[in-house]
Design a protein around this motif. Structure first.
Motif, PDB file in Angstrom:
ATOM      1  N   UNK A 197      19.138  -1.751   5.860  1.00 23.32           N
ATOM      2  CA  UNK A 197      18.175  -0.616   5.762  1.00 23.32           C
ATOM      3  C   UNK A 197      19.097   0.309   7.047  1.00 23.32           C
ATOM      4  N   UNK A 198      19.409  -0.341   8.030  1.00 23.09           N
ATOM      5  CA  UNK A 198      19.866   0.563   9.472  1.00 23.09           C
ATOM      6  C   UNK A 198      20.810   1.283   9.012  1.00 23.09           C
ATOM      7  N   UNK A 199      21.348   0.634   7.924  1.00 24.04           N
ATOM      8  CA  UNK A 199      23.126   1.631   7.572  1.00 24.04           C
ATOM      9  C   UNK A 199      22.348   2.562   6.533  1.00 24.04           C
ATOM     10  N   UNK A 200      21.589   2.596   5.936  1.00 20.53           N
ATOM     11  CA  UNK A 200      21.048   3.146   4.809  1.00 20.53           C
ATOM     12  C   UNK A 200      20.362   4.886   5.024  1.00 20.53           C
ATOM     13  N   UNK A 201      19.589   4.622   6.774  1.00 21.80           N
ATOM     14  CA  UNK A 201      18.666   5.383   7.318  1.00 21.80           C
ATOM     15  C   UNK A 201      20.271   6.110   8.049  1.00 21.80           C
ATOM     16  N   UNK A 202      21.332   5.460   8.260  1.00 19.08           N
ATOM     17  CA  UNK A 202      22.295   5.878   8.904  1.00 19.08           C
ATOM     18  C   UNK A 202      23.397   7.321   8.344  1.00 19.08           C
ATOM     19  N   UNK A 203      23.570   6.645   7.279  1.00 13.52           N
ATOM     20  CA  UNK A 203      24.514   7.648   6.737  1.00 13.52           C
ATOM     21  C   UNK A 203      23.273   8.597   5.533  1.00 13.52           C
ATOM     22  N   UNK A 204      22.708   8.518   5.391  1.00 12.93           N
ATOM     23  CA  UNK A 204      21.100   9.606   4.541  1.00 12.93           C
ATOM     24  C   UNK A 204      21.219  10.256   6.344  1.00 12.93           C
ATOM     25  N   UNK A 205      21.218  10.441   7.253  1.00 10.51           N
ATOM     26  CA  UNK A 205      21.359  11.038   8.025  1.00 10.51           C
ATOM     27  C   UNK A 205      22.641  11.678   9.050  1.00 10.51           C
ATOM     28  N   UNK A 206      23.668  10.937   9.067  1.00  9.21           N
ATOM     29  CA  UNK A 206      24.820  10.901   9.355  1.00  9.21           C
ATOM     30  C   UNK A 206      26.344  11.838   7.919  1.00  9.21           C
ATOM     31  N   UNK A 207      26.083  11.123   6.312  1.00  9.68           N
ATOM     32  CA  UNK A 207      26.980  11.137   5.929  1.00  9.68           C
ATOM     33  C   UNK A 207      26.850  12.909   5.108  1.00  9.68           C
ATOM     34  N   UNK A 208      27.641  13.337   5.685  1.00  7.78           N
ATOM     35  CA  UNK A 208      28.118  14.741   4.533  1.00  7.78           C
ATOM     36  C   UNK A 208      28.024  14.661   3.802  1.00  7.78           C
ATOM     37  N   UNK A 209      28.574  14.338   2.887  1.00  6.06           N
ATOM     38  CA  UNK A 209      28.592  13.966   1.695  1.00  6.06           C
ATOM     39  C   UNK A 209      27.752  13.612   0.546  1.00  6.06           C
ATOM     40  N   UNK A 210      26.865  13.352   2.079  1.00  3.69           N
ATOM     41  CA  UNK A 210      25.299  12.917   1.139  1.00  3.69           C
ATOM     42  C   UNK A 210      24.705  13.738   1.110  1.00  3.69           C
ATOM     43  N   UNK A 211      25.002  14.532   2.211  1.00  7.25           N
ATOM     44  CA  UNK A 211      23.507  15.403   2.717  1.00  7.25           C
ATOM     45  C   UNK A 211      24.146  17.444   2.225  1.00  7.25           C
ATOM     46  N   UNK A 212      25.237  17.726   2.296  1.00  8.07           N
ATOM     47  CA  UNK A 212      25.053  18.848   1.415  1.00  8.07           C
ATOM     48  C   UNK A 212      25.451  18.662   0.578  1.00  8.07           C
ATOM     49  N   UNK A 213      25.099  17.874   0.045  1.00  9.50           N
ATOM     50  CA  UNK A 213      25.327  18.483  -1.904  1.00  9.50           C
ATOM     51  C   UNK A 213      24.267  18.029  -2.622  1.00  9.50           C
ATOM     52  N   UNK A 214      24.049  18.781  -3.671  1.00  6.70           N
ATOM     53  CA  UNK A 214      22.903  18.875  -4.694  1.00  6.70           C
ATOM     54  C   UNK A 214      22.996  17.260  -6.006  1.00  6.70           C
ATOM     55  N   UNK A 215      21.693  16.235  -5.770  1.00  9.31           N
ATOM     56  CA  UNK A 215      20.990  15.331  -6.222  1.00  9.31           C
ATOM     57  C   UNK A 215      21.748  14.669  -7.516  1.00  9.31           C
ATOM     58  N   UNK A 216      22.435  13.525  -8.097  1.00  7.38           N
ATOM     59  CA  UNK A 216      22.588  13.688  -8.348  1.00  7.38           C
ATOM     60  C   UNK A 216      21.932  13.835  -9.587  1.00  7.38           C
ATOM     61  N   UNK A 217      21.731  14.524 -11.292  1.00  7.56           N
ATOM     62  CA  UNK A 217      20.993  14.555 -11.894  1.00  7.56           C
ATOM     63  C   UNK A 217      20.367  13.296 -12.493  1.00  7.56           C
ATOM     64  N   UNK A 218      18.756  13.604 -13.015  1.00  9.05           N
ATOM     65  CA  UNK A 218      18.528  12.603 -13.717  1.00  9.05           C
ATOM     66  C   UNK A 218      18.728  11.552 -14.552  1.00  9.05           C
ATOM     67  N   UNK A 219      19.162  13.006 -15.635  1.00 15.80           N
ATOM     68  CA  UNK A 219      19.490  12.154 -16.652  1.00 15.80           C
ATOM     69  C   UNK A 219      20.834  11.305 -16.514  1.00 15.80           C
ATOM     70  N   UNK A 220      21.828  11.434 -15.149  1.00 13.69           N
ATOM     71  CA  UNK A 220      22.655   9.966 -14.772  1.00 13.69           C
ATOM     72  C   UNK A 220      21.911   9.391 -14.539  1.00 13.69           C
ATOM     73  N   UNK A 221      21.347   9.420 -13.021  1.00 19.00           N
ATOM     74  CA  UNK A 221      20.831   8.243 -12.824  1.00 19.00           C
ATOM     75  C   UNK A 221      19.825   7.704 -13.715  1.00 19.00           C
TER      76      UNK A 221
END
Ligand code: PLP
Length: 385
Positions: A251-275
């Protein structure tokens, strides 16, 4: 003066070395396709379980498209996180045997985000020499010092770890099933070495997901080393038949990536059909524990059929079966000959693989029957001769 003329010259130079890459569009996707009414065998897809074509996966995507629309409309941290994203992440965490999971736009972006957020200048990244380009690019992006150990050589890694004391922090990263060789990393041994130096251990399970381990959960879970592997990276675009990437972690690493991983932060979320497609694919893995073992059985058969005809499949021990050719031009010619027989194979050349090791990369999927395998092995042996 034409400002682009140098590009023409460099492409011509690539052409002269038989290294120029080109796109060749197909009218359909998957391991077995129809072109102009004729059946073709495609050994170049990563759709290992044929899930891109599964009716329940397609139906789930269709329903999400109707219910949510075409796009997620924002980045995950703004309003792009739909209930579907969290549902998928919970399922993936459970599937992989970790407390948490986080989905990225692709496997490439997952590696970029996790590696560049965990290391920076002053840190050391030790990576297998044959690790995927996304790992190498991420290491470069991070600014850390990248040192590569000889392929699958735990002793070499052990020697290199002596350098780790000169750095602030150390990360060790390897693939679980190697994408171009189809061989397996000695994960249990590496995990012990990593633990001894207190490094972070990242394992890229792109090609193990869906195939190895209980219900296709991967080799980390199979070897019961989840606690030794800090980040188990995977993709949704190979064994799961769709698109996207992700990580299973604490959970700690997940929080870290949500805060620090730029390729997660600065891009649009995957579309609902893909998910939704990925959710259906993970559910199907839960219902079909036999799929991975069946695919690996066919891969054994394929290797035996190729080897008995004098072909070198290197150390492949997975659904990815290379046939070593060596010369770039010959690899291209063999692939072309096979196309004339309605068989698609990828001719892999440098820089994707080391110079002098051009090869056919055959990936087996559940769409390929035993008869297809026999037919392909005969055709490949003829084309190589
Ligand atoms: C080992 C490995 N890691 C990561 C990736 C990237 O995954 P994706 O295709 O989802 O971007 C790939 C595939 O190209 C791969 O082979």
């Amino acid at each position: 003066m034409n400002r682009e003329s140098w590009i023409k010259d460099e492409l011509a130079a690539l052409q002269a070395q038989h290294l120029r890459r080109e796109l060749s569009p197909l009218p359909a996707a998957g391991g077995r396709i129809e072109i102009a009414g004729r059946p073709w065998l495609n050994f170049a897809s990563n759709d290992y379980l044929d899930l891109s074509q599964h009716p329940l996966v397609i139906e789930a995507a269709r329903k999400a498209l109707a219910d949510y629309g075409a796009g997620a409309t924002a980045s995950r941290l703004v309003t792009g996180t739909l209930d579907l994203h969290e549902q998928l992440e919970q399922k993936l965490a459970e599937h992989k045997g970790y407390p948490a999971a986080l989905v990225f736009g692709s496997g490439y972006l997952a590696n970029a985000g996790i590696i560049a957020s965990l290391a920076c200048e002053g840190d050391l990244i030790l990576s297998d020499k044959l690790a995927h380009a996304s790992i190498i690019d991420a290491a470069r992006l991070s600014g850390a010092k990248l040192v590569r150990f000889q392929h699958n050589d735990a002793n070499h890694l052990q020697t290199l770890t002596k350098k780790s004391a000169d750095f602030r922090r150390c990360i060790v990263v390897t693939e679980s099933v190697f994408s171009m060789d189809g061989d397996l990393a000695p994960l249990a041994v590496i995990s012990k070495i990593v633990r001894e130096i207190g490094a972070i251990f990242i394992v890229d399970e792109a090609h193990a997901t869906g195939v190895f381990g209980p219900h296709g959960s991967g080799r980390v879970r199979d070897l019961k080393i989840e606690t030794a592997v800090n980040v188990s990276m995977f993709t949704l675009s190979k064994g799961l038949g769709g698109y996207g990437g992700g990580v299973a972690c604490s959970q700690l690493l997940r929080d870290w990536f949500i805060n620090k991983a730029r390729s997660f932060i600065y891009t649009t979320a995957l579309p609902p059909a893909v998910i939704a497609a990925a959710i259906a694919a993970v559910d199907l893995l839960g219902e079909h524990p036999e799929w991975g073992a069946e695919l690996l059985r066919r891969a054994d058969r394929f290797r035996a059929a190729l080897k008995s005809r004098g072909l070198d499949t290197l150390n492949s021990a997975s659904q990815i079966v290379p046939v070593l050719i060596g010369d770039n031009e010959k690899a291209m010619q063999v692939a072309k000959r096979l196309r004339e027989k309605q068989i698609i194979v990828a001719a892999i050349r440098p820089p994707t693989v080391p110079a002098g090791t051009a090869r056919l990369r055959l990936s087996l999927t559940l769409a390929h029957s035993d008869a297809d395998i026999e037919h392909a092995a005969i055709a490949i042996a003829e084309a190589v001769r």
